[in-house]
Design a protein around this motif. Structure first.
Motif, PDB file in Angstrom:
ATOM      1  N   PHE A  33       0.858  -1.180   0.000  1.00 27.82           N
ATOM      2  CA  PHE A  33       0.000   0.000   0.000  1.00 27.82           C
ATOM      3  C   PHE A  33       0.896   1.231   0.000  1.00 27.82           C
ATOM      4  CE2 PHE A  33      -4.003  -2.046   0.645  1.00 27.82           C
ATOM      5  CZ  PHE A  33      -3.768  -3.140   1.452  1.00 27.82           C
ATOM      6  N   MET A  34       0.413   2.297  -0.618  1.00 31.81           N
ATOM      7  CA  MET A  34       1.098   3.580  -0.562  1.00 31.81           C
ATOM      8  C   MET A  34       0.041   4.649  -0.590  1.00 31.81           C
ATOM      9  SD  MET A  34       4.289   4.863  -2.866  1.00 31.81           S
ATOM     10  CE  MET A  34       5.080   6.451  -2.624  1.00 31.81           C
ATOM     11  N   GLY A  35       0.104   5.554   0.390  1.00 32.88           N
ATOM     12  CA  GLY A  35      -0.967   6.522   0.471  1.00 32.88           C
ATOM     13  C   GLY A  35      -0.649   7.689   1.364  1.00 32.88           C
ATOM     14  N   GLU A  46      -4.356  10.479  11.123  1.00 31.43           N
ATOM     15  CA  GLU A  46      -5.491   9.746  10.607  1.00 31.43           C
ATOM     16  C   GLU A  46      -5.334   9.424   9.130  1.00 31.43           C
ATOM     17  OE1 GLU A  46      -9.054  12.076  11.003  1.00 31.43           O
ATOM     18  OE2 GLU A  46      -8.449  13.507   9.458  1.00 31.43           O
ATOM     19  N   PHE A  47      -5.966   8.345   8.745  1.00 31.00           N
ATOM     20  CA  PHE A  47      -5.940   7.864   7.380  1.00 31.00           C
ATOM     21  C   PHE A  47      -6.690   8.822   6.457  1.00 31.00           C
ATOM     22  CE2 PHE A  47      -6.049   4.969   3.915  1.00 31.00           C
ATOM     23  CZ  PHE A  47      -7.342   4.939   3.417  1.00 31.00           C
ATOM     24  N   VAL A  48      -6.137   9.032   5.256  1.00 33.68           N
ATOM     25  CA  VAL A  48      -6.793   9.863   4.252  1.00 33.68           C
ATOM     26  C   VAL A  48      -7.160   9.016   3.025  1.00 33.68           C
ATOM     27  CG1 VAL A  48      -6.545  11.823   2.691  1.00 33.68           C
ATOM     28  CG2 VAL A  48      -5.608  11.951   5.020  1.00 33.68           C
ATOM     29  N   ALA A  49      -6.158   8.430   2.408  1.00 31.91           N
ATOM     30  CA  ALA A  49      -6.391   7.641   1.197  1.00 31.91           C
ATOM     31  C   ALA A  49      -5.179   6.758   0.957  1.00 31.91           C
ATOM     32  CB  ALA A  49      -6.622   8.544  -0.009  1.00 31.91           C
ATOM     33  N   THR A  50      -5.421   5.633   0.271  1.00 30.54           N
ATOM     34  CA  THR A  50      -4.310   4.768  -0.059  1.00 30.54           C
ATOM     35  C   THR A  50      -4.578   3.985  -1.330  1.00 30.54           C
ATOM     36  OG1 THR A  50      -2.658   3.311   0.982  1.00 30.54           O
ATOM     37  CG2 THR A  50      -4.967   2.628   1.139  1.00 30.54           C
ATOM     38  N   PHE A  51      -3.491   3.504  -1.932  1.00 33.47           N
ATOM     39  CA  PHE A  51      -3.525   2.715  -3.145  1.00 33.47           C
ATOM     40  C   PHE A  51      -3.045   1.308  -2.805  1.00 33.47           C
ATOM     41  CE2 PHE A  51      -3.855   2.552  -7.599  1.00 33.47           C
ATOM     42  CZ  PHE A  51      -4.162   3.821  -8.084  1.00 33.47           C
ATOM     43  N   ALA A  52      -3.828   0.317  -3.144  1.00 34.09           N
ATOM     44  CA  ALA A  52      -3.353  -1.063  -3.083  1.00 34.09           C
ATOM     45  C   ALA A  52      -2.583  -1.309  -4.367  1.00 34.09           C
ATOM     46  CB  ALA A  52      -4.536  -2.021  -2.961  1.00 34.09           C
TER      47      ALA A  52
END
Length: 125
Positions: A33-35, A46-52
């Motif tokens: 993952f990279m985001g 906090e989490f915003v967005a990620t790419f699998a």
């Protein structure tokens, strides 16, 4: 060792747009993952967005869904975050994150191995 270099961010008025970039260098095996995460003053990261990376699937926090878009560069290990319709609550330091170890915790900071230095995004009224 992977290093992450971020760019972008800055000051924008509410309703405006900004874009962030993050490029990985070093021993750049493809991530799991990279985001992006963010941390506002006095609050937890906090989490915003990620790419699998393998599947190409994207995941977003509810608070940014429909306003933010994460994308990647197929020629290198880089992710971008296009932020539209920015709100005061989006003000934070934004961190790029790289997960090199398979896991399911892509919405948690513990799911990522490497972090960028952070870039400030300030939304003003």
């Amino acid at each position: 060792q992977v290093q992450l270099v971020e760019s972008g961010g800055g000051l924008v008025q509410t309703g405006g747009s900004l874009s962030l970039s993050c490029t990985a260098s070093g021993r750049t095996l493809s991530p799991i993952f990279m985001g992006w995460f963010r941390q506002a003053p006095g609050k937890a990261r906090e989490f915003v967005a990620t790419f699998a990376w393998g599947s190409g699937a994207t995941f977003y926090a509810d608070s940014v869904q429909g306003r933010f878009t994460i994308s990647r560069d197929g020629a290198k290990i880089a992710v971008y975050l296009q932020m539209n319709d920015l709100e005061l609550e989006d003000t934070a330091i934004y961190y790029c994150a790289f997960a090199g170890t398979p896991n399911y915790n892509y919405r948690l900071t513990g799911g990522y191995d490497v972090w960028g230095q952070g870039t400030q995004v300030t939304v003003a009224s």
